[in-house]
Scaffold this motif. Structure first.
Motif, short mmCIF file in Angstrom:
data_model
loop_
_atom_site.label_atom_id
_atom_site.label_comp_id
_atom_site.label_asym_id
_atom_site.label_seq_id
_atom_site.Cartn_x
_atom_site.Cartn_y
_atom_site.Cartn_z
N SER A 75 0.77 -1.13 -0.12
CA SER A 75 -0.07 0.19 0.49
C SER A 75 0.74 1.09 -0.45
O SER A 75 0.38 2.07 -0.40
N SER A 80 -2.22 0.11 -6.81
CA SER A 80 -2.84 -0.58 -7.28
C SER A 80 -3.33 -1.97 -6.16
O SER A 80 -1.59 -1.86 -5.98
N PRO A 81 -3.90 -2.68 -6.01
CA PRO A 81 -4.38 -3.75 -5.29
C PRO A 81 -2.63 -4.97 -5.31
O PRO A 81 -2.26 -4.85 -4.93
N TYR A 82 -2.67 -5.12 -6.86
CA TYR A 82 -1.84 -6.07 -7.42
C TYR A 82 -0.89 -5.81 -7.90
O TYR A 82 -0.44 -4.74 -9.08
#
Length: 188
Positions: A75, A80-82
């Motif tokens: 984070s 983005s998450p990935y």
């Protein structure tokens, strides 16, 4: 900087072999999660992947996603998450797979190669796993990630977890596992 070098060498070999179908030579790049998401050369190379002068029929990208770039939480390292999300711009399929399941990793890797061969596209395998030790000999992850690394320390290694499954399924015995592990240790 290895990304365009690999793609360029693959393209050169394909041209030398008159491989118009781009099926005889395939590039394989292995990335760390932070490197895939954070090095500008990765999206630059992906952006060129479908252009006539640069296409190779797809490069297979494997991300060793240990969930932490050096000592930074994901984070704090990207929006983005990935880490694989940048491949979406090249319309590359992304397969997420549990690194603790070696059979799933093999299955997904074969599937990714088949996809690349059929659709002539870059493809990404995001191996979701962890790093048991620090980034290098000077990095002590317990200093910055004490909760995560306490959990990792208590988690069985993929080798031991897989051996347990194989022993429970009577594929190998505990003595077989000890022999395999010792032979490999001696080899190293």
């Amino acid at each position: 900087a290895v990304n365009p070098v690999v793609a360029g060498r693959v393209r050169a070999k394909q041209d030398q072999m008159n491989d118009k179908e781009r099926s005889q030579v395939m590039g394989l790049l292995i990335h760390g999660d932070a490197a895939f998401a954070g090095q500008g050369i990765v999206p630059e190379t992906l952006a060129l992947s479908d252009l006539t002068g640069y296409t190779t029929g797809g490069v297979m990208h494997i991300i060793i996603n240990n969930q932490i770039g050096f000592t930074t939480n994901p984070s704090s390292a990207r929006s983005s998450p990935y880490p694989s999300d940048i491949a979406k711009g090249a319309h590359a399929p992304i397969f997420h797979v549990n690194g603790d399941d070696p059979e799933a990793v093999v299955f997904v890797s074969k599937l990714a190669v088949e996809y690349r061969q059929k659709f002539k596209s870059d493809v990404v395998v995001d191996v979701f796993c962890y790093r048991r030790y620090g980034h290098n000999e000077g990095d002590e992850p317990f200093f910055t990630q004490p909760i995560m690394y306490s959990t990792i320390a208590a988690h069985p290694t993929p080798m031991n977890a897989y051996a347990k499954i194989l022993i429970e399924e009577n594929v190998i015995t505990e003595a077989d596992f000890d022999n395999i592990r010792n032979k490999f240790h001696d080899f190293l």
